[in-house]
Design a protein around this motif. Sequence first.
Motif, PDB file in Angstrom:
ATOM      1  N   TYR A  25      -4.399   5.763   4.092  1.00  0.00           N
ATOM      2  CA  TYR A  25      -5.194   6.698   3.289  1.00  0.00           C
ATOM      3  C   TYR A  25      -4.420   7.126   2.047  1.00  0.00           C
ATOM      4  O   TYR A  25      -3.200   7.332   2.100  1.00  0.00           O
ATOM      5  CB  TYR A  25      -5.499   7.925   4.157  1.00  0.00           C
ATOM      6  CG  TYR A  25      -6.256   9.030   3.480  1.00  0.00           C
ATOM      7  CD1 TYR A  25      -7.650   9.033   3.455  1.00  0.00           C
ATOM      8  CD2 TYR A  25      -5.585  10.092   2.872  1.00  0.00           C
ATOM      9  CE1 TYR A  25      -8.348  10.058   2.851  1.00  0.00           C
ATOM     10  CE2 TYR A  25      -6.277  11.113   2.257  1.00  0.00           C
ATOM     11  CZ  TYR A  25      -7.662  11.102   2.248  1.00  0.00           C
ATOM     12  OH  TYR A  25      -8.354  12.112   1.649  1.00  0.00           O
ATOM     13  N   LYS A  26      -5.178   7.276   0.954  1.00  0.00           N
ATOM     14  CA  LYS A  26      -4.591   7.834  -0.274  1.00  0.00           C
ATOM     15  C   LYS A  26      -5.627   8.704  -0.954  1.00  0.00           C
ATOM     16  O   LYS A  26      -6.746   8.254  -1.231  1.00  0.00           O
ATOM     17  CB  LYS A  26      -4.165   6.715  -1.227  1.00  0.00           C
ATOM     18  CG  LYS A  26      -3.623   7.254  -2.558  1.00  0.00           C
ATOM     19  CD  LYS A  26      -3.206   6.157  -3.488  1.00  0.00           C
ATOM     20  CE  LYS A  26      -2.820   6.655  -4.856  1.00  0.00           C
ATOM     21  NZ  LYS A  26      -1.725   7.595  -4.894  1.00  0.00           N
ATOM     22  N   TRP A  42       0.834  -1.206   0.000  1.00  0.00           N
ATOM     23  CA  TRP A  42       0.000   0.000   0.000  1.00  0.00           C
ATOM     24  C   TRP A  42       0.869   1.256   0.000  1.00  0.00           C
ATOM     25  O   TRP A  42       0.536   2.232  -0.671  1.00  0.00           O
ATOM     26  CB  TRP A  42      -0.967  -0.004   1.180  1.00  0.00           C
ATOM     27  CG  TRP A  42      -1.827  -1.233   1.306  1.00  0.00           C
ATOM     28  CD1 TRP A  42      -2.264  -1.797   2.472  1.00  0.00           C
ATOM     29  CD2 TRP A  42      -2.356  -2.066   0.261  1.00  0.00           C
ATOM     30  NE1 TRP A  42      -3.010  -2.923   2.208  1.00  0.00           N
ATOM     31  CE2 TRP A  42      -3.081  -3.115   0.856  1.00  0.00           C
ATOM     32  CE3 TRP A  42      -2.272  -2.049  -1.132  1.00  0.00           C
ATOM     33  CZ2 TRP A  42      -3.725  -4.101   0.133  1.00  0.00           C
ATOM     34  CZ3 TRP A  42      -2.906  -3.049  -1.863  1.00  0.00           C
ATOM     35  CH2 TRP A  42      -3.627  -4.047  -1.233  1.00  0.00           C
ATOM     36  N   LYS A  43       1.975   1.230   0.730  1.00  0.00           N
ATOM     37  CA  LYS A  43       2.884   2.381   0.725  1.00  0.00           C
ATOM     38  C   LYS A  43       3.443   2.632  -0.679  1.00  0.00           C
ATOM     39  O   LYS A  43       3.577   3.785  -1.104  1.00  0.00           O
ATOM     40  CB  LYS A  43       4.025   2.175   1.718  1.00  0.00           C
ATOM     41  CG  LYS A  43       3.623   2.384   3.165  1.00  0.00           C
ATOM     42  CD  LYS A  43       4.819   2.175   4.085  1.00  0.00           C
ATOM     43  CE  LYS A  43       4.501   2.460   5.530  1.00  0.00           C
ATOM     44  NZ  LYS A  43       5.677   2.232   6.405  1.00  0.00           N
ATOM     45  N   GLU A  99      -0.647   6.338   2.929  1.00  0.00           N
ATOM     46  CA  GLU A  99       0.079   6.754   4.125  1.00  0.00           C
ATOM     47  C   GLU A  99      -0.612   6.190   5.356  1.00  0.00           C
ATOM     48  O   GLU A  99      -1.842   6.078   5.379  1.00  0.00           O
ATOM     49  CB  GLU A  99       0.070   8.277   4.251  1.00  0.00           C
ATOM     50  CG  GLU A  99       0.755   9.008   3.138  1.00  0.00           C
ATOM     51  CD  GLU A  99       0.611  10.501   3.331  1.00  0.00           C
ATOM     52  OE1 GLU A  99       1.189  11.029   4.307  1.00  0.00           O
ATOM     53  OE2 GLU A  99      -0.080  11.127   2.514  1.00  0.00           O
ATOM     54  N   ILE A 100       0.172   5.876   6.364  1.00  0.00           N
ATOM     55  CA  ILE A 100      -0.406   5.510   7.656  1.00  0.00           C
ATOM     56  C   ILE A 100      -0.798   6.815   8.334  1.00  0.00           C
ATOM     57  O   ILE A 100       0.054   7.663   8.600  1.00  0.00           O
ATOM     58  CB  ILE A 100       0.592   4.721   8.514  1.00  0.00           C
ATOM     59  CG1 ILE A 100       0.904   3.367   7.862  1.00  0.00           C
ATOM     60  CG2 ILE A 100       0.043   4.529   9.937  1.00  0.00           C
ATOM     61  CD1 ILE A 100       1.997   2.570   8.547  1.00  0.00           C
ATOM     62  N   ILE A 101      -2.101   6.994   8.573  1.00  0.00           N
ATOM     63  CA  ILE A 101      -2.571   8.238   9.192  1.00  0.00           C
ATOM     64  C   ILE A 101      -2.988   8.019  10.642  1.00  0.00           C
ATOM     65  O   ILE A 101      -3.364   8.967  11.326  1.00  0.00           O
ATOM     66  CB  ILE A 101      -3.721   8.877   8.389  1.00  0.00           C
ATOM     67  CG1 ILE A 101      -4.923   7.948   8.289  1.00  0.00           C
ATOM     68  CG2 ILE A 101      -3.215   9.292   7.007  1.00  0.00           C
ATOM     69  CD1 ILE A 101      -6.177   8.606   7.739  1.00  0.00           C
ATOM     70  N   GLY A 102      -2.896   6.788  11.091  1.00  0.00           N
ATOM     71  CA  GLY A 102      -3.217   6.499  12.477  1.00  0.00           C
ATOM     72  C   GLY A 102      -2.925   5.049  12.800  1.00  0.00           C
ATOM     73  O   GLY A 102      -2.846   4.205  11.907  1.00  0.00           O
TER      74      GLY A 102
END
Length: 160
Positions: free
Chosen positions: A157-158, A128-129, A134-137
């Motif tokens: 999230y993207k 996913w990265k 992005e890891i948002i949490g």
Amino acid sequence: MNIRKANLRDYDAVWNIFSAVIRTGDTYVFDPETPVEDLQKHWFANYMDTFVVEDKGKVLGTYIVKPNQPDLGSHIANASYMIHPDAQGKGIGKLLCQHSLDFAKSAGYHAIQFNIVVSTNQAAVELWKKFGFEIIGTTPDGFRHQTLGLVDTHIMYKKL
């Protein structure tokens, strides 16, 4: 390989993938003993778009795209992907991810959010990265891993 909208004729093939993936209890929140009847609400509900990838007539993977939230939150998509264990490592996840990004954008979604990505599922986190998520949490102890116990989960999230 061909990615197409799933139909009810794909139900058994998708169940074969779904049940094999959740049986391990290490990547999805679904009970490993989920009955086949529940596949309808988890993967074929009328508010989601379901796709399959096939090679030479055999379904190897599947994904869904749906609104992450109802009504005023419906402009953000949520997606889930599953690949049959026998077909992993062949680049199918990449194909499904790119297809889902293209589909979600064409369907009018503004972004995709994954609500629970199990932190120990490093292959998924890294994939996913690579696609710009992005890891948002992070939710501490957000998942009851069948062999490791409580492990963290990420929200990824993207923007499309």
